[in-house]
Design an enzyme around this catalytic site. Structure first.
Site, mmCIF file in Angstrom:
data_model
loop_
_atom_site.group_PDB
_atom_site.id
_atom_site.type_symbol
_atom_site.label_atom_id
_atom_site.label_comp_id
_atom_site.label_asym_id
_atom_site.label_seq_id
_atom_site.Cartn_x
_atom_site.Cartn_y
_atom_site.Cartn_z
ATOM 1 N N LYS A 104 0.031 -4.157 -1.058
ATOM 2 C CA LYS A 104 0.587 -5.503 -1.073
ATOM 3 C C LYS A 104 1.385 -5.801 0.187
ATOM 4 O O LYS A 104 1.504 -6.945 0.596
ATOM 5 C CB LYS A 104 1.397 -5.774 -2.328
ATOM 6 N N LYS A 136 -5.995 2.222 1.999
ATOM 7 C CA LYS A 136 -5.955 1.642 0.661
ATOM 8 C C LYS A 136 -5.417 0.220 0.713
ATOM 9 O O LYS A 136 -4.683 -0.140 1.634
ATOM 10 C CB LYS A 136 -5.107 2.504 -0.266
ATOM 11 N N LYS A 168 9.126 6.482 4.505
ATOM 12 C CA LYS A 168 9.823 5.191 4.513
ATOM 13 C C LYS A 168 10.896 5.112 5.595
ATOM 14 O O LYS A 168 11.296 4.021 5.982
ATOM 15 C CB LYS A 168 10.440 4.920 3.136
HETATM 16 P P1 ATP Z 1 3.496 -1.282 -0.908
HETATM 17 O O1 ATP Z 1 2.606 -1.714 0.213
HETATM 18 O O2 ATP Z 1 4.761 -2.074 -1.019
HETATM 19 O O3 ATP Z 1 3.708 0.212 -0.990
HETATM 20 P P2 ATP Z 1 1.528 -1.018 -2.978
HETATM 21 O O4 ATP Z 1 0.436 -2.036 -3.111
HETATM 22 O O5 ATP Z 1 1.174 0.296 -2.346
HETATM 23 O O6 ATP Z 1 2.722 -1.712 -2.243
HETATM 24 P P3 ATP Z 1 3.262 0.195 -4.906
HETATM 25 O O7 ATP Z 1 4.403 -0.644 -5.393
HETATM 26 O O8 ATP Z 1 3.524 1.227 -3.864
HETATM 27 O O9 ATP Z 1 2.106 -0.792 -4.417
HETATM 28 O O10 ATP Z 1 2.567 0.887 -6.143
HETATM 29 C C1 ATP Z 1 2.497 0.313 -7.430
HETATM 30 C C2 ATP Z 1 1.440 1.060 -8.225
HETATM 31 O O11 ATP Z 1 0.136 0.660 -7.801
HETATM 32 C C3 ATP Z 1 1.490 2.584 -8.055
HETATM 33 O O12 ATP Z 1 1.248 3.189 -9.314
HETATM 34 C C4 ATP Z 1 0.365 2.873 -7.089
HETATM 35 O O13 ATP Z 1 -0.162 4.183 -7.273
HETATM 36 C C5 ATP Z 1 -0.653 1.794 -7.462
HETATM 37 N N1 ATP Z 1 -1.495 1.396 -6.335
HETATM 38 C C6 ATP Z 1 -1.046 0.875 -5.165
HETATM 39 N N2 ATP Z 1 -2.052 0.556 -4.359
HETATM 40 C C7 ATP Z 1 -3.194 0.903 -5.010
HETATM 41 C C8 ATP Z 1 -4.588 0.849 -4.682
HETATM 42 N N3 ATP Z 1 -5.004 0.347 -3.523
HETATM 43 N N4 ATP Z 1 -5.485 1.281 -5.600
HETATM 44 C C9 ATP Z 1 -5.063 1.786 -6.772
HETATM 45 N N5 ATP Z 1 -3.776 1.881 -7.144
HETATM 46 C C10 ATP Z 1 -2.840 1.437 -6.281
HETATM 47 MG MG MG Z 2 2.734 1.838 -2.001
#
Ligand code: ATP
Ligand code: MG
Length: 336
Positions: free
Chosen positions: A206, A203, A115
């Site tokens: 968001k 992956k 980060k």
């Molecule tokens: P950011 O891009 O802000 O990191 P993110 O989509 O990766 O957002 P997080 O807030 O980091 O989401 O994670 C929230 C939860 O969702 C965590 O438990 C993470 O392991 C899960 N998660 C995130 N992306 C995925 C994905 N593509 N598939 C399955 N689980 C996911």
């Molecule tokens: Mg994430």
């Protein structure tokens, strides 16, 4: 009674990846165990502010909690829902644990390195939030903390801080279970990882800018269908599950399996040898559309009042439990 603790940040709208990989598995675990374990579900709003927030945190928090209910969370007396910032003991214990943690171990945190990478400057919260996370866990003597694999290092930190503290002051903290036991508890062989629709080597996230790379939980079925129909595939012309050689197609098979609650082997067998990717996309789009419409209908049926009432009860409970543990810690250090 043992305690499971889980949370999800409420910074922005969630993706289908967050839903299938985090929200739904948590809700299933909670429902499975809440007859005989405490299930603490909290929104880590103090963790949210280490990133930019847009002033809607409070309403986003309520919405995120509605997501748990819409995803099927069953409420009983063992299920406690609360907001981190409404339980001041989290911040207080965080400070105390800051005086137990070392710069060396904190600097090794991969999330911090990722980060802060390439930034001229980053806020201290980004460096310190794993300690706040340890406080989130240790205040409630939580043993199981179902989380994504990216967070395992932070659970190890919470364990290390608890052990170090206990060595000095006696058995005050319950040490959370090891990563191996956490994974066993979650009942998964490996984490679910939904891929980016346009760039399936990555992956779905968001924070990815490209709209068509991700399905959001508030997408209309039409919008989700468009995104799936334009998903990146490959030129091999054969439906097969092979995440390495055909990540795009494999991702669609995984989504179909999870959204329809069908074993992946069955979905893969059904599509084996098919050559028209368009047909598979249409099927996945239809399944996702049904899921989204159903989820959104349930969501619309949940009022703010329902959530606020749960928060009132949950926050009273959380403050009671957390303050008892905090006082033990304060006494150990000679503050009380
Ligand atoms: P950011 O891009 O802000 O990191 P993110 O989509 O990766 O957002 P997080 O807030 O980091 O989401 O994670 C929230 C939860 O969702 C965590 O438990 C993470 O392991 C899960 N998660 C995130 N992306 C995925 C994905 N593509 N598939 C399955 N689980 C996911
Ligand atoms: Mg994430």
């Amino acid at each position: 009674m043992k305690t499971i603790l889980t949370g999800i940040r409420a910074n922005s709208e969630l993706t289908l990846g967050n839903y299938l990989g985090a929200l739904l598995p948590m809700v299933r675990l909670a429902n499975e165990h809440s007859s005989k374990m405490n299930v603490n579900i909290f929104v880590p709003d103090l963790h949210s502010i280490i990133s930019d927030v847009d002033g809607n945190l409070r309403s986003n928090t309520i919405r995120t909690l509605k997501y748990y209910l819409a995803a099927g969370l069953e409420i009983n007396n063992n299920v406690h829902i609360y907001r981190q910032s409404y339980v001041p003991a989290h911040s207080e214990l965080c400070w105390i644990l800051n005086c137990v943690a070392t710069m060396g171990e904190m600097g090794r945190m991969t999330q911090y390195k990722e980060k802060s990478e390439g930034k001229a400057s980053c806020n201290v919260g980004i460096f310190d939030y794993p300690v706040l996370m340890a406080a989130d866990i240790l205040l409630y003597s939580a043993e199981y903390i179902p989380l994504g694999e990216d967070q395992f290092q932070h659970i190890e930190l919470a364990r290390n801080l608890a052990i170090r503290f206990n060595n000095r002051f006696g058995d005050i903290f319950v040490v959370p279970e090891s990563t191996v036991q956490q994974i066993k508890f979650m009942g998964v062989e490996q984490g679910i990882r939904i891929r980016d629709l346009l760039n399936p080597d990555k992956k779905m996230s968001k924070s990815t800018k490209a709209e068509n790379s991700k399905i959001m939980l508030d997408d209309t079925p039409e919008k989700a269908t468009k995104k799936i129909m334009s998903a990146t595939t490959d030129s091999l012309g054969k439906v097969r599950f092979d995440m390495w050689a055909q990540p795009g197609i494999s991702n669609l098979l995984v989504i179909e399996s999870l959204v329809t609650n069908t074993p992946l082997a069955d979905v893969t067998a059904r599509w084996a040898g098919e050559t028209r990717y368009g047909d598979l996309k249409k099927q996945v789009a239809a399944s996702v559309s049904v899921m989204l419409a159903d989820f959104q209908e349930k969501l619309a049926g949940i009022s703010d009042e329902v959530v606020l009432k749960l928060l009132d009860e949950g926050e009273a409970y959380a403050n009671k439990v957390a303050n008892v543990k905090l006082l033990e810690v304060q006494k150990a250090f000679g503050l009380r």
